[in-house]
Design a protein around this motif. Structure first.
Motif, PDB file in Angstrom:
ATOM      1  N   ALA A   1      -8.279   1.085   4.348  1.00  0.00           N
ATOM      2  CA  ALA A   1      -8.472   2.155   5.427  1.00  0.00           C
ATOM      3  C   ALA A   1      -6.822   2.294   5.755  1.00  0.00           C
ATOM      4  N   ALA A   2      -6.193   1.168   5.954  1.00  0.00           N
ATOM      5  CA  ALA A   2      -4.802   1.211   6.401  1.00  0.00           C
ATOM      6  C   ALA A   2      -3.875   1.637   5.147  1.00  0.00           C
ATOM      7  N   THR A   3      -4.107   1.313   4.079  1.00  0.00           N
ATOM      8  CA  THR A   3      -3.499   1.511   2.960  1.00  0.00           C
ATOM      9  C   THR A   3      -3.541   3.090   2.541  1.00  0.00           C
ATOM     10  N   LYS A   4      -4.820   3.371   2.615  1.00  0.00           N
ATOM     11  CA  LYS A   4      -4.897   4.974   2.260  1.00  0.00           C
ATOM     12  C   LYS A   4      -4.282   5.928   3.106  1.00  0.00           C
ATOM     13  N   GLU A   5      -4.207   5.303   4.574  1.00  0.00           N
ATOM     14  CA  GLU A   5      -3.475   6.413   5.358  1.00  0.00           C
ATOM     15  C   GLU A   5      -1.901   6.137   5.021  1.00  0.00           C
ATOM     16  N   ALA A   6      -1.472   5.019   4.819  1.00  0.00           N
ATOM     17  CA  ALA A   6      -0.015   4.887   4.445  1.00  0.00           C
ATOM     18  C   ALA A   6       0.289   5.638   3.112  1.00  0.00           C
ATOM     19  N   VAL A   7      -0.702   5.540   2.168  1.00  0.00           N
ATOM     20  CA  VAL A   7      -0.396   6.104   0.872  1.00  0.00           C
ATOM     21  C   VAL A   7      -0.506   7.804   0.980  1.00  0.00           C
ATOM     22  N   ASP A   8      -1.618   8.061   1.727  1.00  0.00           N
ATOM     23  CA  ASP A   8      -1.641   9.677   1.956  1.00  0.00           C
ATOM     24  C   ASP A   8      -0.062  10.060   2.805  1.00  0.00           C
ATOM     25  N   ARG A   9       0.283   9.256   3.726  1.00  0.00           N
ATOM     26  CA  ARG A   9       1.502   9.582   4.541  1.00  0.00           C
ATOM     27  C   ARG A   9       2.619   9.735   3.602  1.00  0.00           C
ATOM     28  N   ALA A  10       2.733   8.656   2.641  1.00  0.00           N
ATOM     29  CA  ALA A  10       3.964   8.728   1.656  1.00  0.00           C
ATOM     30  C   ALA A  10       3.806  10.162   0.813  1.00  0.00           C
ATOM     31  N   ARG A  11       2.650  10.414   0.243  1.00  0.00           N
ATOM     32  CA  ARG A  11       2.260  11.351  -0.704  1.00  0.00           C
ATOM     33  C   ARG A  11       2.522  12.948   0.080  1.00  0.00           C
ATOM     34  N   ASP A  12       2.145  12.965   1.417  1.00  0.00           N
ATOM     35  CA  ASP A  12       2.761  14.053   2.254  1.00  0.00           C
ATOM     36  C   ASP A  12       4.141  14.275   2.438  1.00  0.00           C
ATOM     37  N   GLY A  13       4.926  13.343   2.173  1.00  0.00           N
ATOM     38  CA  GLY A  13       6.463  13.262   2.237  1.00  0.00           C
ATOM     39  C   GLY A  13       6.739  12.849   3.809  1.00  0.00           C
ATOM     40  N   ASP A  14       5.825  12.008   4.276  1.00  0.00           N
ATOM     41  CA  ASP A  14       6.235  11.519   5.762  1.00  0.00           C
ATOM     42  C   ASP A  14       6.952  10.317   5.647  1.00  0.00           C
ATOM     43  N   GLY A  15       7.323   9.565   4.297  1.00  0.00           N
ATOM     44  CA  GLY A  15       8.032   8.517   4.350  1.00  0.00           C
ATOM     45  C   GLY A  15       7.111   7.143   4.146  1.00  0.00           C
ATOM     46  N   PRO A  16       7.914   6.070   4.396  1.00  0.00           N
ATOM     47  CA  PRO A  16       7.363   4.669   4.071  1.00  0.00           C
ATOM     48  C   PRO A  16       6.638   4.084   5.279  1.00  0.00           C
ATOM     49  N   THR A  17       5.893   3.120   4.987  1.00  0.00           N
ATOM     50  CA  THR A  17       5.026   2.421   5.787  1.00  0.00           C
ATOM     51  C   THR A  17       5.041   1.089   5.381  1.00  0.00           C
ATOM     52  N   MET A  18       5.049   0.206   6.362  1.00  0.00           N
ATOM     53  CA  MET A  18       4.764  -1.428   5.888  1.00  0.00           C
ATOM     54  C   MET A  18       3.522  -1.653   6.687  1.00  0.00           C
ATOM     55  N   ILE A  19       2.589  -2.473   5.881  1.00  0.00           N
ATOM     56  CA  ILE A  19       1.377  -2.978   6.224  1.00  0.00           C
ATOM     57  C   ILE A  19       1.355  -4.702   6.283  1.00  0.00           C
ATOM     58  N   GLU A  20       1.264  -5.167   7.343  1.00  0.00           N
ATOM     59  CA  GLU A  20       1.246  -6.729   7.341  1.00  0.00           C
ATOM     60  C   GLU A  20      -0.263  -7.038   7.080  1.00  0.00           C
ATOM     61  N   ALA A  21      -0.523  -7.478   5.959  1.00  0.00           N
ATOM     62  CA  ALA A  21      -2.054  -7.893   5.830  1.00  0.00           C
ATOM     63  C   ALA A  21      -2.427  -9.442   6.037  1.00  0.00           C
ATOM     64  N   LEU A  22      -2.732  -9.722   7.335  1.00  0.00           N
ATOM     65  CA  LEU A  22      -3.211 -10.865   7.677  1.00  0.00           C
ATOM     66  C   LEU A  22      -4.116 -11.993   6.826  1.00  0.00           C
ATOM     67  N   THR A  23      -3.695 -12.501   5.996  1.00  0.00           N
ATOM     68  CA  THR A  23      -4.560 -13.382   4.943  1.00  0.00           C
ATOM     69  C   THR A  23      -4.268 -14.859   5.099  1.00  0.00           C
ATOM     70  N   TYR A  24      -4.776 -15.662   4.043  1.00  0.00           N
ATOM     71  CA  TYR A  24      -4.355 -17.122   3.958  1.00  0.00           C
ATOM     72  C   TYR A  24      -4.355 -17.393   2.433  1.00  0.00           C
ATOM     73  N   ARG A  25      -3.469 -18.237   2.181  1.00  0.00           N
ATOM     74  CA  ARG A  25      -3.412 -19.036   0.959  1.00  0.00           C
ATOM     75  C   ARG A  25      -4.293 -20.170   1.035  1.00  0.00           C
TER      76      ARG A  25
END
Lengths: 387, 346
Positions: free
Chosen positions: A256-280
């Motif tokens: 969901a977060a990535t889709k919003e960011a990708v749509d945002r970028a595609r619409d010309g609204d610029g970059p987004t950074m997503i911090e996905a909290l995961t674990y090695r």
């Protein structure tokens, strides 16, 4: 703080806490918001209000790919321990962070990986036998399919970030409707290349999504020692880029977060950074021994938040799969891996001279002389691949 | 607490058998005991003890203030090491692989190398930049290069590469004491290959960085090498001596910059032949400089009985692990090259 939320406990960084010792100041208004998104909780229960609209086939494909890559890590580890292949970096534990994000891209979008994105690479169509060839030590495994929009893995930490920005910049210059997604880890956010890349992305407003997999460990250095920054997402704010946190083991939230960011970028609204909290969940690479620097009890806690288990509960609750499906898909994955190992073994190259290929476009006569000298020597001395 | 106990060890010397990793570890340990301004910083050097275990145990002994796990930022490591050195410390900075030192390149080239000049001797930088280099250990891309030329080509930097446990111990301690920045490259191929017994101790005498070292005297041909290649060259020389009766003068040049051509050229004037053996690329590898200094000195040039020959890795990117051993110059190639110069003109 909720389990898995990643924030450094820091002493106050506010000037105003020392007000009595300071000249009076007025406050500056700046965008200082970092949000956190979770849709599937640690037990796999979905927040129906937030549930993204993903078709059943996509959800099942995501789950099957998670299982495949988890099994592939296990198979590669066995091959590595037997000496058949060399060092590699497993994805185990990070499947949701990679797949939830990469599935939001179109084939025509660009994918710029770091070195731990096997799950994302497989989603993009990378062949397991090529990965095996590469980690076994054959450049042939690096050959790209035609028209690919995937970069090769990038080993020097963070160095791919400016490339992604450049690719996205070109898309903008060429009026292409494409988005570039760049993966990197928590350690990378300390590297200069990360900061320079984000600076450019912010200034030139390029269509790029920075997908940070905060897996909490940069080899032996834990997240809280990597930076005094409370979150990694907030680093983006400094460059005029929105930064958001998501539960990286929750495939729906990552999507969901990535889709919003990708749509945002595609619409010309610029970059987004997503911090996905995961674990090695395992080793950094096969050359690493985490027992030297981290407690098993910490790993245990994260095992309870396993992204695959959570998705399984979700899919079962939705009636998209049952135990028999699970068993069958696991077997299917193992079979696919076995077949890939066979294809890799059947295609192991035996020539040495190819090491001289792909240096530059032209054939430099002096280099050709070196090639001939060496090839003659190899023949005389009986030097072979793997010697 | 551990350190107080260690203080009691200071005057002690002992003879220990060590491999290269243990020797480097011991050199840093003894140097930290000897001089409390010495400190170690780098990625994973503390709790993990370094990914090759080179700094193993040192954080437990000296604490987190002197053996420092840094954030993942090579330019930060190099740049702060420079600052630490400016302000009275003697940092030993570790770069996990030489292939990851390039993120810090401008700190080496623009600052470490120039501070003495730019302050007219007012500020000098006693610091050591440690980095494993070289192929042959089945590593990944960017982990196997031998690019010492970058440092040799940069005036103001010294470049040191040991070829045995004993030399690693002595030369690292000399490098830490050197008043100028030393690019210290560790042949990881030799890390666990072979041990040597020698005397160690925090306060034993340490000679300053040496010139070229004549490791074996001979009359027929001069063979020059360094680092991991030196060990291969030493084996080839045994073969040449025993099987072909060729008397080799074998020279190790652990200090590549400044390069001691006087010793090498003197040897070449004696033997009349020279073969250089290294795993760096051929073009502008150390062999190029060695050959040039021989030919630009008439008294040496005119004593040559054969062209100077370079046995090196080719000018290509180091191949992945299945082809890296074929890429690396081996004993057979050196033996053939020596035979070729011996037969030259006959």
């Amino acid at each position: 703080m909720e389990e898995g939320r990643s924030e450094r406990t820091v002493p106050s960084r506010r000037w105003s806490d020392r007000k009595e010792k300071q000249m009076p100041r007025s406050e500056v208004d700046w965008p200082n918001e970092v949000t956190y998104l979770q849709i599937l909780d640690a037990d796999g229960k979905v927040d129906e209000d937030l549930e993204p609209d993903l078709p059943k086939e996509t959800l099942i494909k995501l789950y099957k790919t998670m299982v495949l890559v988890r099994e592939f890590d296990a198979a590669r580890l066995r091959l590595q321990r037997q000496g058949e292949i060399g060092t590699f970096a497993p994805s185990t534990g990070q499947e949701a962070a990679q797949l939830g994000s990469i599935c939001a891209l179109k084939d025509s979008d660009w994918f710029v990986p770091s070195f731990r994105e096997t799950a994302a690479q497989v989603w993009r169509g990378a062949k397991l036998e090529n990965d095996l060839l590469y980690v076994a030590g054959f450049e042939e495994g690096m050959a790209l399919p035609e028209d690919t929009r995937d970069l090769p893995i990038s080993i020097p930490v963070g160095s791919q970030v400016p490339h992604a920005v450049g690719i996205a910049w070109a898309s903008k210059m060429r009026d292409e409707d494409t988005v570039t997604m760049c993966y990197f880890g928590d350690g990378a956010t300390s590297e200069g290349d990360f900061h320079e890349g984000l600076t450019f992305a912010g200034v030139f407003e390029v269509p790029v999504v920075f997908l940070n997999q905060n897996n909490h460990w940069a080899i032996s250095v834990p997240r809280e020692r990597q930076t005094a920054s409370k979150t990694l997402a907030q680093k983006a704010l400094a460059y005029g880029i929105p930064g958001v946190q998501v539960d990286g083991n929750d495939v729906l939230a990552v999507y969901a977060a990535t889709k919003e960011a990708v749509d945002r970028a595609r619409d010309g609204d610029g970059p987004t950074m997503i911090e996905a909290l995961t674990y090695r969940m395992g080793i950094h690479t096969t050359a690493d021994d985490p027992t030297k620097y981290r407690e098993e009890s910490e790993v245990e806690k994260w095992r309870e938040r396993d992204p695959i288990d959570r998705m399984r509960v979700y899919l079962m609750d939705k009636g998209h799969m049952d135990e028999d499906d699970d068993e069958a898909w696991r077997e299917e994955a193992k079979k696919e891996i076995k077949a890939a190992i066979e294809r890799y073994r059947d295609n192991v190259p035996d020539d040495l001279g190819s090491m001289f290929e792909h240096t530059v476009a032209e054939r430099d006569p002096y280099l050709e002389r070196q090639r001939k000298e060496l090839m003659d020597y190899w023949e005389r001395a009986g030097v072979e691949v793997g010697h | 607490m551990a350190l107080e106990l260690a203080e009691a060890e200071k005057g002690k010397t002992e003879t220990v058998e060590m491999n290269v990793i243990e020797a480097i570890n011991r050199a840093m340990d003894d140097e930290m005991l000897h001089d409390d301004t010495v400190l170690i910083l780098g990625e994973d050097v503390g709790k993990d003890g370094g990914i090759f275990r080179v700094t193993d145990g040192l954080m437990d002994k000296y604490g987190k203030e002197r053996v420092i796990d840094t954030p993942l930022a090579e330019s930060g490591i190099a740049g702060t090491a420079i600052g630490l050195a400016v302000n009275g410390m003697r940092p030993i900075a570790e770069f996990q692989f030489s292939g990851f030192s390039y993120q810090a390149f401008h700190q080496f080239e623009s600052h470490a190398a120039r501070m003495r000049k730019r302050t007219q001797g007012g500020i000098t930088l006693p610091l050591v930049m440690r980095m494993p280099y070289g192929a042959g250990v089945r590593a990944l891309e960017h982990h196997s290069e031998s690019r010492e030329t970058y440092w040799i080509h940069t005036p103001g930097l010294k470049c040191v590469i040991p070829s045995s446990p004993r030399k690693a111990y002595w030369l690292l301690r000399a490098s830490v004491r050197d008043p100028d920045p030393v690019m210290w490259m560790e042949p990881k191929y030799l890390y666990r290959r072979g041990k040597e017994e020698f005397e160690v101790g925090p306060d034993i005498g340490i000679d300053p960085l040496p010139g070229a070292l004549i490791e074996q005297e001979g009359d027929d041909v001069t063979v020059v090498s360094y680092g991991a290649s030196f060990q291969v060259a030493a084996k080839a020389c045994e073969t040449l001596e025993e099987e072909k009766g060729i008397s080799v003068e074998l020279i190790d040049i652990p200090v590549l910059s400044p390069y001691d051509s006087e010793t090498v050229n003197k040897s070449v004037r004696k033997t009349g032949r020279c073969v250089v053996f290294h795993e760096a690329h051929r073009t502008l590898g150390m062999g190029a400089e060695i050959a040039a200094r021989i030919t630009e000195e008439e008294e040496t040039l005119f004593r040559l009985e054969a062209p100077v020959v370079r046995v090196t890795a080719p000018d290509i990117i180091v191949p992945l692990l299945t082809r890296e051993m074929a890429y690396l110059p081996d004993q057979g190639r050196l033996v053939e090259a020596v035979e070729k110069v011996m037969d030259y003109g006959s």
